[in-house]
Design a protein around this motif. Structure first.
Motif, PDB file in Angstrom:
ATOM      1  N   TYR A 100      27.668  49.848  53.506  1.00 16.05           N
ATOM      2  CA  TYR A 100      27.801  49.873  52.044  1.00 16.05           C
ATOM      3  C   TYR A 100      27.438  48.615  51.470  1.00 16.05           C
ATOM      4  O   TYR A 100      28.227  46.948  51.867  1.00 16.05           O
ATOM      5  CB  TYR A 100      29.545  49.839  51.351  1.00 16.05           C
ATOM      6  CG  TYR A 100      29.223  50.095  50.355  1.00 16.05           C
ATOM      7  CD1 TYR A 100      28.900  50.891  49.098  1.00 16.05           C
ATOM      8  CD2 TYR A 100      29.677  49.146  49.169  1.00 16.05           C
ATOM      9  CE1 TYR A 100      29.441  51.137  47.982  1.00 16.05           C
ATOM     10  CE2 TYR A 100      30.343  49.193  47.988  1.00 16.05           C
ATOM     11  CZ  TYR A 100      30.396  50.464  47.054  1.00 16.05           C
ATOM     12  OH  TYR A 100      30.016  50.180  46.027  1.00 16.05           O
ATOM     13  N   GLY A 145      22.461  52.111  47.424  1.00 20.16           N
ATOM     14  CA  GLY A 145      21.316  50.785  46.664  1.00 20.16           C
ATOM     15  C   GLY A 145      20.820  51.401  45.478  1.00 20.16           C
ATOM     16  O   GLY A 145      19.424  51.745  46.264  1.00 20.16           O
ATOM     17  N   GLU A 181      26.366  46.243  47.780  1.00 21.54           N
ATOM     18  CA  GLU A 181      26.778  46.276  46.117  1.00 21.54           C
ATOM     19  C   GLU A 181      25.711  44.905  45.701  1.00 21.54           C
ATOM     20  O   GLU A 181      26.619  43.768  45.202  1.00 21.54           O
ATOM     21  CB  GLU A 181      28.734  46.003  46.027  1.00 21.54           C
ATOM     22  CG  GLU A 181      28.772  45.874  44.641  1.00 21.54           C
ATOM     23  CD  GLU A 181      30.352  46.184  43.834  1.00 21.54           C
ATOM     24  OE1 GLU A 181      30.607  45.789  42.529  1.00 21.54           O
ATOM     25  OE2 GLU A 181      30.655  46.193  45.089  1.00 21.54           O
ATOM     26  N   HIS A 213      24.825  43.054  42.878  1.00 18.75           N
ATOM     27  CA  HIS A 213      24.742  42.571  41.483  1.00 18.75           C
ATOM     28  C   HIS A 213      23.154  41.793  40.857  1.00 18.75           C
ATOM     29  O   HIS A 213      22.648  42.490  39.650  1.00 18.75           O
ATOM     30  CB  HIS A 213      26.170  41.930  41.174  1.00 18.75           C
ATOM     31  CG  HIS A 213      27.057  41.845  41.722  1.00 18.75           C
ATOM     32  ND1 HIS A 213      27.722  42.588  41.246  1.00 18.75           N
ATOM     33  CD2 HIS A 213      27.385  41.401  42.451  1.00 18.75           C
ATOM     34  CE1 HIS A 213      28.756  43.489  41.534  1.00 18.75           C
ATOM     35  NE2 HIS A 213      29.051  42.261  43.179  1.00 18.75           N
TER      36      HIS A 213
END
Length: 835
Positions: free
Chosen positions: A392, A619, A394, A396
């Protein structure tokens, strides 16, 4: 003649009579196939005994019985007597409805059998409520089977993940409170763990602490080093020993063989229960040993084994090989779904990379099975993070158009690496096959494991597992991240314009430089060791090692771009979108794109790979960079050879696989490929009348062909039909002698509709029109071979007769086509059908 039948029973022991307990009713019967598979382990497989046409099914008698009237069946073998030709549907005969090992199924006949079965059920459903319920249950059985496959595969994959994590951690230490906890879970349960040192807790002790009482100093390091090597060697030895002793088919990835099986080839025992058990155990051991391999490809094999075993619970899948392959196609999707937590990508993987025949209903059922498997895996939660995705991320910072250039550069690297890896790995595997190296698989595995452990342990990025390494490389540095890859300097004039948990681009610090050197060494090590690891006699997947190579390369390039942007933010390249103090470049994104590029270069996957990657990481907004890198990787790799790693291993092993994506560009005709050639003896044929039982038996005994064309006469050579060797011997001659009165060697064999006149004192004729295929596939002698190859691919044929104005000229088999294609590409034609 008794000598002939005794030799026949030695060749086909299943036909010896009802007392034989080992006769099969399916091609992948798990009850006894694996025992035979162990017996043939290490023996060179010889296919010279099927010179003409690979045997077709013996089970298509529904068609024959419908083609003949009840009265003709009653007088079938004895033209004058009341004796009835035995119908195998009513009086089963050992061997009927099976295929011989290492041969191809008859797709056309299997589909025809299924249509007839479905038509019969539909007609009966209108007669009574019981038959209607049977029809409903038959229609629902496919979905029930998919549910069971998804549940079983998901449960097994969860168990494999948990066991592999625990045994991998065991190489470094043990949880003294709960020994069944791995390192991560052990420290999660501790109340004495700090965030900065979340992997250190008193409940987890290294082997040096357990043995010497201390974890500091050179001696403690040596103890941990030696214990790491000991466990690695122990795990790898157990894996290769179990494979060698109990299930040789459990080694390798399994995807090349699955592709071959889905194309219609029979490999008995490859999907049996014994193979499944050994594959699961040895997969955990091989992954835990620290070898440069993954579990994703073998999980496809595990899922297909589950599907094949569960098929035996349902009659329509147990007795029909084409229907069973639809289930196996769905199982391949399930394997990828549980390997990566990517159900949609798994369906596309099966469609793009594995399946040979993929109808629309298989797409729906694949989707359902992948969904069930993903849900089951999520319920087990083997990763302990309550997430289905394996890595996973993340990120930004959005990507910018300028970054497409380095993304495409990663695609070029992935294509070059993929082409180089395929050539190097195939060369090494060929050397393993042709030299004494292949005679010592246990020693090879132990040497490679020792070499891997010795080199991997000093480097933190090679010591950790492949999945852990990729997760580390995909990670985006946050404020509280203590990884060496986040060892940046804090500039004195920093205004900290980062948003939320993100940080602006910063100059690299000593910790990051150390990590980059270690990653560069890890890259060289991974590239070299993976070449010799893939193909050893242990379960070995290629997805994770290929992704690791790409992720390391991508992270190195990403850090380089980040530093370039930091020190040159006023240059024309970065001006306007990357201001000072902004978070412009995300190195983890480059690692993700590099992983996709290298995996695409090795496997030549495109659409399914992109979907797997965004399912794998979450993503979704980075699809365009993934698409650009993956497509570039495929183009570059195809420039050096159009075969992916799985196709290359199929060709290396000599499997009879007609690649549907390969174009046939030669201008040859059917007459150029057919047999017999000018220097060959005439084609062995049967005449529709005039031959005796003794002459037919002599013809069968003197040849090893799997089928015989039937012609009007030796002079005219007008084609009438085609008879299978299996049907001729088992269903006709053997049963005719055993169960019909008056049939002797001088009895006439008749394939015509009406029995010809004969002398009053002559023995009764043997009528065999009911076992003859009256509509064999034919092409003319001037049919272009590209059309012929397309016919073989799309209809799943194994042989096709060649005629000229209705006269039989010769025969083309799948083996002939593969040999011809090998000659065109300057390869050894004798390598076809196992090397």
């Amino acid at each position: 003649m008794s000598q002939f039948w005794s030799s026949w029973f030695r060749e086909y022991p299943d036909f010896g009579g009802m007392e034989n307990p080992g006769y099969r009713t399916g091609s992948f019967d798990g009850d006894d196939d694996d025992d035979e598979m162990v017996d043939i382990a290490g023996v060179t497989l010889d296919f010279s005994t099927t010179d003409d046409a690979p045997p077709l099914s013996s089970g298509g008698y529904e068609e024959y019985s419908r083609n003949s009237s009840s009265s003709s069946r009653a007088a079938s073998m004895n033209g004058n007597g009341p004796t009835k030709l035995v119908d195998p549907l009513e009086d089963p005969v050992p061997g009927v409805g099976t295929y011989e090992d290492f041969n191809t199924i008859d797709w056309v006949r299997e589909k025809s059998k299924d249509r007839d079965r479905h038509r019969e059920i539909t007609n009966k459903s209108r007669q009574s409520t019981v038959n209607l319920l049977h029809s409903v249950s038959d229609a629902f059985s496919g979905w029930l089977l998919m549910l069971l496959v998804g549940l079983l595969s998901g449960a097994l994959a969860g168990g494999i993940d948990i066991a592999a994590h625990w045994m991998t951690a065991m190489k470094e230490g043990v949880c003294v409170v709960h020994f069944w906890y791995n390192h991560e879970h052990c420290c999660w349960a501790s109340n004495e763990t700090t965030f900065q040192e979340r992997h250190h807790c008193p409940q987890w002790q290294s082997w040096a602490e357990l043995i010497t009482g201390t974890s500091e100093g050179a001696f403690a390091y040596i103890v941990n080093f030696l214990m790491y090597i000991f466990w690695a060697l122990l795990f790898s030895f157990l894996a290769v020993a179990l494979v060698r002793a109990f299930a040789p088919y459990a080694c390798g990835s399994g995807i090349p063989e699955i592709k071959t099986i889905l194309s219609g080839f029979i490999i008995r025992g490859y999907l049996g229960k014994w193979t499944l058990m050994i594959k699961i155990i040895t997969l955990v051991l091989a992954v835990s040993s620290g070898l440069s391999l993954g579990k994703e490809g073998p999980l496809v094999h595990v899922a297909c084994c589950c599907a094949n075993i569960l098929c035996h619970l349902f009659t329509k899948y147990r007795k029909n090989e084409a229907k069973r392959r639809e289930v196996l196609s769905a199982a391949a999707a399930v394997g990828v779904s549980v390997a990566f937590g990517a159900p949609i990508g798994g369906v596309l993987f099966s469609l793009e990379e594995v399946s040979y025949y993929f109808p629309l209903k298989t797409l729906w059922r694949s989707f359902f099975a992948a969904l069930v498997a993903a849900f089951t895996l999520r319920s087990i939660n083997p990763f302990g993070n309550s997430q289905l995705v394996l890595f996973y991320v993340e990120f930004h910072a959005p990507w910018h158009l300028v970054e497409l250039a380095p993304f495409i550069l990663l695609g070029i690297f992935g294509g070059l690496w993929g082409a180089l890896f395929i050539k190097a790995n195939i060369a090494w595997c060929r050397r393993r096959k042709t030299t004494r190296l292949g005679h010592y698989p246990v020693m090879e595995v132990l040497v490679v494991t020792a070499l891997t452990a010795l080199i991997a342990y000093p480097n933190i990025y090679t010591r950790m597992s492949g999945a852990e390494l990729i997760s580390e490389l995909f990670n985006d540095c946050s404020r509280l991240d203590s990884s060496q890859l986040c060892g940046y300097q804090q500039p004195a004039n920093n205004t900290d314009t980062g948003v939320g948990n993100t940080l602006p681009d910063r100059p690299a610090g000593p910790g990051l430089y150390t990590a980059l050197w270690q990653l560069a060494l890890a890259l060289v090590f991974k590239m070299m060791i993976t070449v010799i690891t893939f193909g050893m006699k242990v379960p070995s997947g290629l997805f994770i090692p290929s992704m690791a190579v790409g992720a390391i390369t991508g992270r190195l390039l990403g850090v380089g771009m980040e530093q370039l942007a930091y020190y040159n933010h006023d240059s024309i390249i970065f001006k306007g979108w990357c201001s000072q103090g902004a978070d412009c470049i995300t190195p983890g994104l480059y690692a993700m794109v590099g992983a996709a590029a290298c995996l695409g270069g090795v496997t030549r996957m495109t659409v399914s790979l992109v979907v797997i990657m965004f399912e794998l990481t979450g993503g979704l907004e980075y699809i365009v960079p993934l698409m650009a890198a993956t497509m570039t990787s495929k183009w570059v790799a195809d420039a050096f050879g159009r075969e992916g790693i799985y196709e290359a291993h199929i060709r290396l092993n000599g499997y009879p696989f007609l690649e549907p994506k390969e174009e046939f560009e030669h201008s040859s005709l059917a007459v150029d490929v057919m047999r017999p050639r000018r220097s060959d003896p005439a084609l062995a044929v049967l005449t529709q009348e005039g031959m005796t039982v003794g002459e037919v038996e002599a013809l069968v005994e003197s040849t090893h062909y799997s089928g015989f064309p039937v012609v009007v006469s030796q002079q005219s050579q007008r084609l009438v039909g085609f008879v299978l060797r299996r049907d001729l011997l088992l269903f006709a001659l053997y049963n005719g002698r055993k169960r019909q009165e008056g049939v002797v060697s001088s009895s006439q064999v008749v394939f015509t509709e009406h029995t010809p006149s004969q002398a009053p004192d002559a023995p009764p004729p043997l009528r065999l029109r009911g076992i003859m295929d009256l509509s064999p596939f034919t092409v003319t002698d001037h049919t272009p071979m590209d059309i012929t190859v397309d016919i073989f691919r799309k209809l799943g044929l194994r042989q096709c007769l060649v005629t000229h104005n209705g006269r039989l000229l010769g025969i083309i088999t799948k083996k002939d086509i593969l040999k011809h294609m090998a000659q065109i590409t300057n390869r050894d034609p004798d390598s076809i059908l196992f090397n």
